[in-house]
Scaffold this motif. Structure first.
Motif, short mmCIF file in Angstrom:
data_model
loop_
_atom_site.label_atom_id
_atom_site.label_comp_id
_atom_site.label_asym_id
_atom_site.label_seq_id
_atom_site.Cartn_x
_atom_site.Cartn_y
_atom_site.Cartn_z
N THR A 29 25.05 22.19 -6.82
CA THR A 29 25.55 23.50 -6.38
C THR A 29 27.03 23.65 -6.70
N SER A 30 27.79 22.59 -6.49
CA SER A 30 29.23 22.63 -6.78
C SER A 30 29.49 22.87 -8.26
N GLU A 31 28.74 22.18 -9.10
CA GLU A 31 28.92 22.33 -10.55
C GLU A 31 28.52 23.74 -11.00
N THR A 34 31.17 26.25 -10.14
CA THR A 34 32.28 26.18 -11.10
C THR A 34 31.88 26.86 -12.41
N LEU A 35 30.63 26.65 -12.80
CA LEU A 35 30.14 27.23 -14.04
C LEU A 35 30.10 28.75 -13.97
N LYS A 36 29.88 29.29 -12.78
CA LYS A 36 29.74 30.74 -12.60
C LYS A 36 30.96 31.50 -13.12
N ASP A 37 32.13 30.91 -12.97
CA ASP A 37 33.35 31.58 -13.38
C ASP A 37 33.65 31.42 -14.87
N ARG A 38 32.84 30.60 -15.57
CA ARG A 38 33.13 30.33 -16.97
C ARG A 38 32.16 30.99 -17.94
N VAL A 39 30.92 31.19 -17.51
CA VAL A 39 29.91 31.70 -18.44
C VAL A 39 29.88 33.21 -18.46
N LYS A 40 29.42 33.72 -19.59
CA LYS A 40 29.22 35.16 -19.73
C LYS A 40 27.74 35.42 -20.00
N ILE A 41 27.12 36.20 -19.13
CA ILE A 41 25.68 36.50 -19.26
C ILE A 41 25.51 38.01 -19.25
N ASN A 42 24.75 38.50 -20.23
CA ASN A 42 24.52 39.93 -20.32
C ASN A 42 23.93 40.48 -19.02
N GLY A 43 24.52 41.59 -18.55
CA GLY A 43 24.02 42.24 -17.33
C GLY A 43 24.79 41.85 -16.10
N PHE A 44 25.68 40.88 -16.23
CA PHE A 44 26.46 40.43 -15.07
C PHE A 44 27.94 40.46 -15.41
N ARG A 45 28.72 40.88 -14.41
CA ARG A 45 30.16 40.84 -14.58
C ARG A 45 30.64 39.39 -14.45
N PRO A 46 31.78 39.05 -15.11
CA PRO A 46 32.31 37.68 -15.02
C PRO A 46 32.49 37.26 -13.57
N LYS A 48 30.22 36.99 -11.34
CA LYS A 48 29.27 37.60 -10.41
C LYS A 48 27.83 37.17 -10.66
N VAL A 49 27.63 36.18 -11.53
CA VAL A 49 26.28 35.70 -11.80
C VAL A 49 25.77 34.92 -10.59
N PRO A 50 24.63 35.28 -10.04
CA PRO A 50 24.10 34.55 -8.88
C PRO A 50 23.85 33.08 -9.22
#
Length: 462
Positions: A29-31, A34-46, A48-50
């Motif tokens: 969960t911790s990793e 951290t990854l949430k703030d680095r990846v870019k996924i279509n349909g989600f703002r930086p 904000k990916v669940p």
């Protein structure tokens, strides 16, 4: 993370490491957070990916990193908590049950794995003050210096064509084209053009030079020769061969006067300066032989004073390296153990003892060097790298880059430097007696001594 020692037997240690499912989940969960703030996924703002969505996309790859980090952490914890000095890399064993491993990677069950290590033996350094070793010393005589100058002048003497009908004699240089064959079939490496052959120099296989005696420019001859049994190319060793030779020219050697002018051709100020340089070069060669003999005697003395358990895996790796070299040498020479007057089992016993000696001496030298705080500077390693690169003319840059990009290869350059410094340190603790010897005595059994030193290579394993 729970680490439990399950085996302590000799130099072997085994540990059971357990990562509870709850800890796996927390790390994952911790990793992912951290990854949430680095990846870019279509349909989600930086940012904000669940996390649940990230887990579906990257859960397994991130969990693999979690496990890898946990393995490294477990190794550090084992070493630090138990104050171990490892003899080699740890061996990790994970569950063989695929379903169990899958559940652990999903953080649905604990992950348990085994870590097996071998530690370096502990031993006390012995007092060497009572050790006496003899260093052979040979002083280069004036006559040998003059012989060296004569050889140098002979190697650099001019050659001039003897003309159309002149016959080649011993000492002449015959320029030839040749094609070699065995049983009528040309063999690889048996062809040459415009090759200078000096009759009587012994530079070619036996019989080749002698059969050119009396040859004249433009003449064609067929030379019958036999490759020596010890010829490096195994497919040619001991074979009868013929060489179709065309003589392109016959040249006679000119005279060279060994004087100041001769010396200046080599960048020397005078003939006396050249004599000094020649004496120094010869003396360094003989001093090198004396050093190797002294070192062999010193290592023998160390070997007699130390006896302790050796790390099994380290010993096996050393033996395998030695043994593979033995097999390779036999294959290259086209020989068997029976040809060498032994059997495979006897040879294995002999080379295992050599491996044991190498490992033991390597550990002793490493310990002595560590205790004495022996260091090899970066400048010394750089100088060694420069010398190594010079051994490959035209490829210096590639050699340099190879070592710079390979820490292990660079460490192999550092190791012999460390070894020699440790040997110097030990020599300062023992009694070294110098004994004047003849050239013959110094060089007696030199090949065996050199082989013994190669078999030691102790510091390189430290």
């Amino acid at each position: 993370m729970q680490v439990t020692e399950t085996l302590s037997e000799g130099l072997k240690r085994e540990f059971r490491v357990v990562l509870p499912a709850t800890e796996l989940e927390e790390r994952l969960t911790s990793e992912l957070a951290t990854l949430k703030d680095r990846v870019k996924i279509n349909g989600f703002r930086p940012g904000k990916v669940p996390v649940a969505h990230l887990r579906r996309l990257y859960g397994r790859s991130v969990m693999a990193e979690v496990v890898q980090n946990a393995v490294a952490e477990a190794e550090r914890k084992i070493v630090d908590d138990h104050q171990l000095k490892l003899a080699n890399q740890p061996r990790f064993e994970f569950p063989e049950d695929k379903d169990e491993m899958e559940k652990a990677l999903d953080a649905k069950t604990d992950l348990a794995f085994k870590v097996a290590v071998e530690v370096l033996p502990t031993f006390e350094l012995v007092d060497l003050s009572d050790v006496k070793v003899t260093k052979p010393v040979f002083r280069v005589p004036d006559a040998e210096v003059e012989e060296g100058l004569e050889r140098l002048s002979k190697q650099n003497r001019p050659f001039e064509s003897k003309g159309e009908d002149a016959a080649a004699e011993t000492g002449d240089r015959v320029v030839v084209d040749f094609v070699g064959s065995i049983d009528g079939v040309e063999f690889e490496g048996g062809k040459g053009e415009e090759v200078p052959v000096e009759i009587g120099s012994g530079s070619f296989i036996p019989g080749f030079e002698e059969q050119l005696t009396g040859a004249k420019k433009g003449e064609e001859r067929t030379l019958a020769v036999t490759f020596p049994e010890t010829y490096p190319a195994a497919h040619l060793a001991g074979k009868d061969a013929s060489f179709a030779v065309t003589v392109k020219d016959v040249l006679a050697p000119g005279e060279v006067t060994i004087d100041d002018a001769f010396a200046t051709n080599f960048g020397m100020e005078s003939l006396d300066a050249m004599r000094d340089a020649m004496r120094g070069a010869l003396q360094r060669d003989y001093d090198g032989v004396a050093r190797r003999k002294l070192k062999k005697v010193l290592l023998d003395a160390l070997d007699e004073r130390y006896s302790f358990e050796l790390p099994p895996t380290l010993l096996d790796q050393e033996f395998q390296g030695v043994w593979q070299q033995v097999l390779s040498d036999l294959q290259r020479a086209g020989k068997t153990f029976e040809d060498e007057g032994t059997s495979e089992d006897k040879a294995k016993d002999e080379y295992r003892r050599i491996a044991e000696r190498r490992v033991r001496l390597g550990l002793v030298l490493a310990r002595i060097g560590e205790t004495a705080d022996v260091k090899v500077s970066d400048d010394e390693v750089t100088q060694a790298l420069i010398e190594r690169a010079r051994q490959y003319p035209g490829q210096e840059r590639q050699v340099w880059e190879f070592y710079q990009k390979n820490p292990q290869a660079l460490a192999e350059l550092r190791a012999p430097l460390f070894e020699e410094k440790v040997v110097d340190h030990i020599l300062s603790q023992v009694t070294v007696e110098e004994t004047e010897v003849s050239k013959e005595a110094l060089l007696a059994d030199f090949e065996d001594e050199a082989k013994g030193e190669a078999e030691e290579a102790a510091g390189e394993k430290a």
